[in-house]
Design an enzyme around this catalytic site. Structure first.
Site, mmCIF file in Angstrom:
data_model
loop_
_atom_site.group_PDB
_atom_site.id
_atom_site.type_symbol
_atom_site.label_atom_id
_atom_site.label_comp_id
_atom_site.label_asym_id
_atom_site.label_seq_id
_atom_site.Cartn_x
_atom_site.Cartn_y
_atom_site.Cartn_z
ATOM 1 N N CYS A 177 0.813 -1.134 0.070
ATOM 2 C CA CYS A 177 0.076 0.040 0.004
ATOM 3 C C CYS A 177 0.921 1.167 -0.130
ATOM 4 O O CYS A 177 2.040 1.338 0.524
ATOM 5 C CB CYS A 177 -0.905 -0.312 1.026
ATOM 6 S SG CYS A 177 -1.890 -1.389 1.417
ATOM 7 N N ARG A 197 3.162 0.482 -5.453
ATOM 8 C CA ARG A 197 2.957 -0.087 -4.063
ATOM 9 C C ARG A 197 1.621 -1.002 -4.011
ATOM 10 O O ARG A 197 1.557 -1.711 -2.951
ATOM 11 C CB ARG A 197 2.925 0.908 -2.947
ATOM 12 C CG ARG A 197 4.445 1.647 -2.930
ATOM 13 C CD ARG A 197 4.540 2.676 -1.764
ATOM 14 N NE ARG A 197 4.325 1.853 -0.477
ATOM 15 C CZ ARG A 197 5.627 1.434 -0.149
ATOM 16 N NH1 ARG A 197 6.905 1.608 -0.615
ATOM 17 N NH2 ARG A 197 5.720 0.815 1.213
ATOM 18 N N TRP A 199 -3.124 -2.530 -1.661
ATOM 19 C CA TRP A 199 -2.880 -3.979 -1.786
ATOM 20 C C TRP A 199 -3.348 -4.735 -0.825
ATOM 21 O O TRP A 199 -2.666 -4.971 0.328
ATOM 22 C CB TRP A 199 -1.393 -4.182 -2.281
ATOM 23 C CG TRP A 199 -1.084 -5.545 -2.718
ATOM 24 C CD1 TRP A 199 -1.022 -5.654 -3.965
ATOM 25 C CD2 TRP A 199 -0.347 -6.703 -1.995
ATOM 26 N NE1 TRP A 199 -0.372 -7.201 -4.126
ATOM 27 C CE2 TRP A 199 -0.290 -7.783 -2.863
ATOM 28 C CE3 TRP A 199 -0.253 -6.930 -0.549
ATOM 29 C CZ2 TRP A 199 0.140 -8.934 -2.438
ATOM 30 C CZ3 TRP A 199 0.054 -8.333 -0.163
ATOM 31 C CH2 TRP A 199 0.096 -9.298 -1.220
ATOM 32 N N ASN A 252 -0.761 1.346 6.064
ATOM 33 C CA ASN A 252 0.265 0.422 5.257
ATOM 34 C C ASN A 252 1.043 -0.735 6.027
ATOM 35 O O ASN A 252 1.943 -0.271 7.086
ATOM 36 C CB ASN A 252 1.251 1.359 4.432
ATOM 37 C CG ASN A 252 2.370 0.389 3.793
ATOM 38 O OD1 ASN A 252 3.610 1.107 3.674
ATOM 39 N ND2 ASN A 252 2.147 -0.769 3.621
ATOM 40 N N GLY A 253 0.764 -1.966 6.156
ATOM 41 C CA GLY A 253 1.260 -2.928 6.820
ATOM 42 C C GLY A 253 0.100 -4.008 7.282
ATOM 43 O O GLY A 253 -0.830 -4.024 6.637
ATOM 44 N N GLU A 286 14.993 -15.516 -14.742
ATOM 45 C CA GLU A 286 14.381 -14.044 -14.668
ATOM 46 C C GLU A 286 13.664 -14.017 -15.931
ATOM 47 O O GLU A 286 12.434 -13.164 -15.652
ATOM 48 C CB GLU A 286 15.738 -13.130 -14.702
ATOM 49 C CG GLU A 286 15.353 -11.521 -14.632
ATOM 50 C CD GLU A 286 14.342 -11.141 -13.640
ATOM 51 O OE1 GLU A 286 14.048 -11.793 -12.557
ATOM 52 O OE2 GLU A 286 13.954 -9.818 -13.776
ATOM 53 N N LYS A 293 9.743 -12.616 -15.558
ATOM 54 C CA LYS A 293 9.163 -11.192 -16.342
ATOM 55 C C LYS A 293 7.998 -11.475 -17.358
ATOM 56 O O LYS A 293 6.930 -11.085 -17.419
ATOM 57 C CB LYS A 293 10.342 -10.717 -17.336
ATOM 58 C CG LYS A 293 11.469 -10.011 -16.706
ATOM 59 C CD LYS A 293 11.041 -8.674 -16.270
ATOM 60 C CE LYS A 293 10.597 -8.963 -14.793
ATOM 61 N NZ LYS A 293 11.555 -8.962 -13.561
ATOM 62 N N GLU A 312 4.947 -12.447 -15.062
ATOM 63 C CA GLU A 312 4.345 -11.276 -14.067
ATOM 64 C C GLU A 312 3.551 -10.350 -14.857
ATOM 65 O O GLU A 312 2.662 -9.713 -14.392
ATOM 66 C CB GLU A 312 5.527 -10.706 -12.995
ATOM 67 C CG GLU A 312 6.481 -10.261 -13.765
ATOM 68 C CD GLU A 312 7.520 -9.833 -12.639
ATOM 69 O OE1 GLU A 312 7.206 -9.933 -11.401
ATOM 70 O OE2 GLU A 312 8.747 -9.385 -12.896
ATOM 71 N N HIS A 346 14.916 -33.866 -17.607
ATOM 72 C CA HIS A 346 14.481 -34.432 -16.412
ATOM 73 C C HIS A 346 12.974 -34.088 -16.106
ATOM 74 O O HIS A 346 12.620 -34.272 -15.019
ATOM 75 C CB HIS A 346 15.352 -34.266 -15.125
ATOM 76 C CG HIS A 346 16.755 -34.741 -15.298
ATOM 77 N ND1 HIS A 346 17.002 -36.176 -15.312
ATOM 78 C CD2 HIS A 346 17.813 -33.991 -15.536
ATOM 79 C CE1 HIS A 346 18.427 -36.084 -15.530
ATOM 80 N NE2 HIS A 346 18.909 -34.977 -15.608
ATOM 81 N N LYS A 352 4.920 -3.743 -6.114
ATOM 82 C CA LYS A 352 6.692 -3.261 -6.187
ATOM 83 C C LYS A 352 7.321 -3.579 -4.804
ATOM 84 O O LYS A 352 8.375 -4.081 -4.957
ATOM 85 C CB LYS A 352 6.820 -1.880 -6.672
ATOM 86 C CG LYS A 352 8.186 -1.414 -7.152
ATOM 87 C CD LYS A 352 8.526 -1.745 -8.526
ATOM 88 C CE LYS A 352 10.197 -1.642 -8.485
ATOM 89 N NZ LYS A 352 10.357 -2.649 -9.433
HETATM 90 C C1 G6P Z 1 8.134 -7.815 -5.469
HETATM 91 C C2 G6P Z 1 8.524 -7.140 -6.831
HETATM 92 C C3 G6P Z 1 9.671 -7.790 -7.632
HETATM 93 C C4 G6P Z 1 10.966 -7.647 -6.698
HETATM 94 C C5 G6P Z 1 10.603 -8.450 -5.304
HETATM 95 C C6 G6P Z 1 11.618 -8.196 -4.444
HETATM 96 O O1 G6P Z 1 7.687 -9.018 -5.636
HETATM 97 O O2 G6P Z 1 7.325 -7.295 -7.653
HETATM 98 O O3 G6P Z 1 10.037 -6.896 -8.743
HETATM 99 O O4 G6P Z 1 11.987 -8.423 -7.360
HETATM 100 O O5 G6P Z 1 9.618 -7.720 -4.634
HETATM 101 O O6 G6P Z 1 12.010 -6.795 -4.058
HETATM 102 P P1 G6P Z 1 13.082 -6.015 -3.545
HETATM 103 O O7 G6P Z 1 12.477 -4.717 -3.363
HETATM 104 O O8 G6P Z 1 13.400 -6.700 -2.331
HETATM 105 O O9 G6P Z 1 14.288 -6.253 -4.456
#
Ligand code: G6P
Length: 615
Positions: A2, A27, A75, A101-102, A488, A492, A495, A511, A610
């Site tokens: 949030c 957020r 969120w 937020n929390g 990675e 991408k 997500e 495997h 994020k």
């Molecule tokens: C969330 C974000 C990702 C990020 C992860 C870790 O899931 O959507 O993009 O890699 O958190 O976040 P950080 O800020 O600790 O790298």
């Protein structure tokens, strides 16, 4: 997670709050709300959906006047995203409003107790419990709001950044934090409160970041007092001058932040190594590493903790540090590490990687490692973030604000920092030959221009994206340094385009994943001309034999894979260790274009956020 915004001053609070919430939507963005004090009463508007939905609703329902107010972009943790569960929440009397937020972990027993005392709850949220707890304490004991907030916060378990407003005290907002970030922007005759500084950057460069377990009464025409929530002791506020500028948090002509951030990589990688890498002199200097060189070189083991994309960067870090510095490395999901009673010794070094510097699991992993006596080094992007403050030492990635939820430039700058650490430690330990060392340093300096070149494949990637945009699944394969890049790349795609994708070490395909391959399965294979080239070529043959569609990322000029693959995307040549910085570029572009073609919300994918400040 949030995002929260508060304003008190002389401007139209609604305008400040809405613009601020838009900047904080990274957020969380499943619902949004705002409360304003119009001089007589509070006006509330909240809705499921994005800040734009809130604006539309407010335009119909609200008289957006007033110079004090608070807003929230959510969120969901407790309670589905709907209008009622959206913040702000009122207390039962309607006199207090809160944004939060929390998570309040012990909200259930507190709620039961409040229900017994006659309180009624409209929402399913933990936040509504907190605001009523504050009200109950305030009314029962005839206390000022600040004191009531303090007593309430001493009763809750969990994490919070909160703003509380009392209609009877319309010139102040009470703020507090534990485990969720909270910044206070200080202007002339005005204050801004926000989860980060982006909502107020055009108004002031001066900000105070509250520390955990601190609270403040933000009041017009009075100097701000910050207190410790536990013992009420006064804290001397530290006013920071912000380095952020408006341009950094705007799209700059790109359709999406993600695309802008992909294209920023050449510049920000330069920022990452600027002043640290003197390749012509063969020198790497990073203050956080130099000051603790003995800790690194004497380490029996390095444990890397991180989440999400940062965890993938950690895997590349493992390959780099083990290959060059010959120190054993383990890479752990922070969420597993913190709960599995890990064995950590005093001579272990823990590296915590985090773009935001606020990820709750990573933060908790750091605290655990510290308790066990380890030296903890942070690799963070956000300056002054909780993780950067909690670690013993660290290195910033200097990627600038990353706003697209799918991490791009944070990943490559994290790898850049990890590579610098690996090469520096290798040099001190004498585990790298001088020629290898110098070659990698020189190559590092060429990476920005090579990324520029790699970005030129964009048009070709668009064509490939158009062919595979409707695929239900996709497999990503890579070996060695490029195995984490495959993971990675798959992350991408998942997500932002909601296509199921998996990243695998290429040799593991046989495997299990090989069973998935048929003429409908696109397989992205990272196959640069390096150590494992022949092995990867064999893997490509295996895919081809089963009619899989091959999209290969190859070194410029490669002919062998071109003859086998359905599509090739070329990247410039570099050292094997630095290839991830280039091979990841076309994968970022591919997922971006597929998501755009599928009309997905690239910068705000569903269900994600994020900065994950909850467990
Ligand atoms: C969330 C974000 C990702 C990020 C992860 C870790 O899931 O959507 O993009 O890699 O958190 O976040 P950080 O800020 O600790 O790298």
């Amino acid at each position: 997670m949030c995002g929260i915004v508060g304003y008190i001053g002389y401007r139209n609070a609604y305008d400040v709050i809405i613009k601020g919430l838009q900047r904080l939507e990274y957020r969380g963005y499943d619902s949004a709300g705002v409360v304003l004090f119009d001089g007589t009463q509070m006006q509330l508007c909240k809705t499921k959906g994005k800040v734009s939905d809130l604006q539309a609703k407010a335009a119909k329902e609200m008289n957006a006047v007033g110079t004090i107010g608070m807003g929230h972009t959510r969120w969901a943790t407790h309670g589905v995203p709907n209008d009622v569960n959206s913040h702000p929440h009122y207390s039962n009397s309607g006199e207090l409003a809160i944004i939060h937020n929390g998570i309040i972990e012990n909200y259930e027993p507190l709620k039961k107790e409040l229900i017994n005392r006659g309180y009624v709850f409209k929402s399913d949220t933990d936040t509504e419990v907190l605001v009523n707890l504050i009200e109950d304490i305030q009314k029962t004991n005839q206390l000022k709001l600040g004191k009531a907030v303090q007593i309430a916060l001493n009763q809750v378990v969990g994490a919070y950044a909160i703003c509380v407003f009392d209609v009877k005290k319309p010139n102040e907002i009470i703020v507090a934090r534990l485990g969720s970030p909270l910044a206070i922007g200080i202007g002339e005759n005005e204050y801004f409160i926000a989860s980060d500084a982006s909502p107020f950057i055009e108004y002031t460069n001066n900000a105070i970041y509250l520390e955990d377990e601190e609270m403040a009464i933000v009041r017009l025409n009075k100097s701000m007092k910050i207190r410790k929530i536990k013992d009420d002791s006064l804290v001397v506020p530290y006013v920071q001058e912000l380095q952020l500028n408006l341009e950094q948090i705007e799209k700059g002509g790109y359709d999406h932040f993600m695309l802008k951030e992909i294209h920023e990589q050449p510049a920000v990688i330069k920022d990452t190594y600027r002043g640290r890498l003197l390749s012509d002199k063969g020198i790497i200097k990073m203050a956080g590493v130099e000051d603790n060189l003995d800790k690194f070189t004497n380490a029996k083991r390095i444990v890397i903790v991180a989440c999400g994309t940062s965890w993938h960067a950690g895997l590349v870090g493992e390959y780099l540090i083990e290959e060059f510095a010959r120190i054993p490395v383990e890479v752990e999901y922070a969420s597993e590490f913190r709960y599995r009673n890990p064995i950590i010794n005093k001579d272990d070094v823990v590296i915590a990687i985090s773009q935001s510097g606020e990820t709750a699991d990573t933060l908790a992993a750091i605290k655990l490692a510290k308790e066990k006596g380890a030296f903890v080094f942070g690799v963070c992007n956000v300056v002054g973030s909780s993780i950067s403050r909690e670690t013993h030492a660290g290195a910033y990635t200097h990627a600038g604000p990353e706003i697209g939820v799918a991490s791009t430039k944070a990943f490559t700058t994290q790898i850049t920092v990890l590579a610098l650490i690996a090469f520096r430690l290798a040099k001190v330990k004498g585990t790298i030959s001088q020629s290898d060392y110098l070659r990698n340093l020189l190559e590092m300096e060429l990476i920005p221009s090579k990324i520029e070149e790699a970005l030129k494949v964009d048009g070709h990637v668009i064509d490939i994206a158009a062919i595979y945009k409707d695929a239900p699944n996709c497999l990503y394969l890579g070996r060695g340094f490029n195995y984490p890049v495959a993971m990675e790349g798959a992350l991408k795609l998942k997500e932002i385009s909601y296509i199921h994708a998996e990243g695998y070490p290429a040799a593991e395909m046989k495997h299990g994943p090989i069973a998935l391959i048929d003429e409908h399965m696109p397989v992205v294979v990272i196959a640069p001309k390096q150590n494992h080239y022949d092995k990867v070529v064999s893997n490509i043959q295996e895919i081809k034999a089963r009619s899989g569609k091959i999209i290969a990322v190859v070194t410029k000029g490669d002919e062998q894979v071109r003859a086998l693959a359905d599509h090739v995307i070329e990247i410039p040549e570099t050292t094997e260790a630095l290839t991830p910085l280039l091979s990841t570029i076309p994968l970022q572009l591919l997922s971006y274009h597929i998501a755009v073609m599928r009309e997905c919300n690239v910068d705000q994918p569903r269900n994600l956020a994020k900065s994950v400040t909850v467990e």
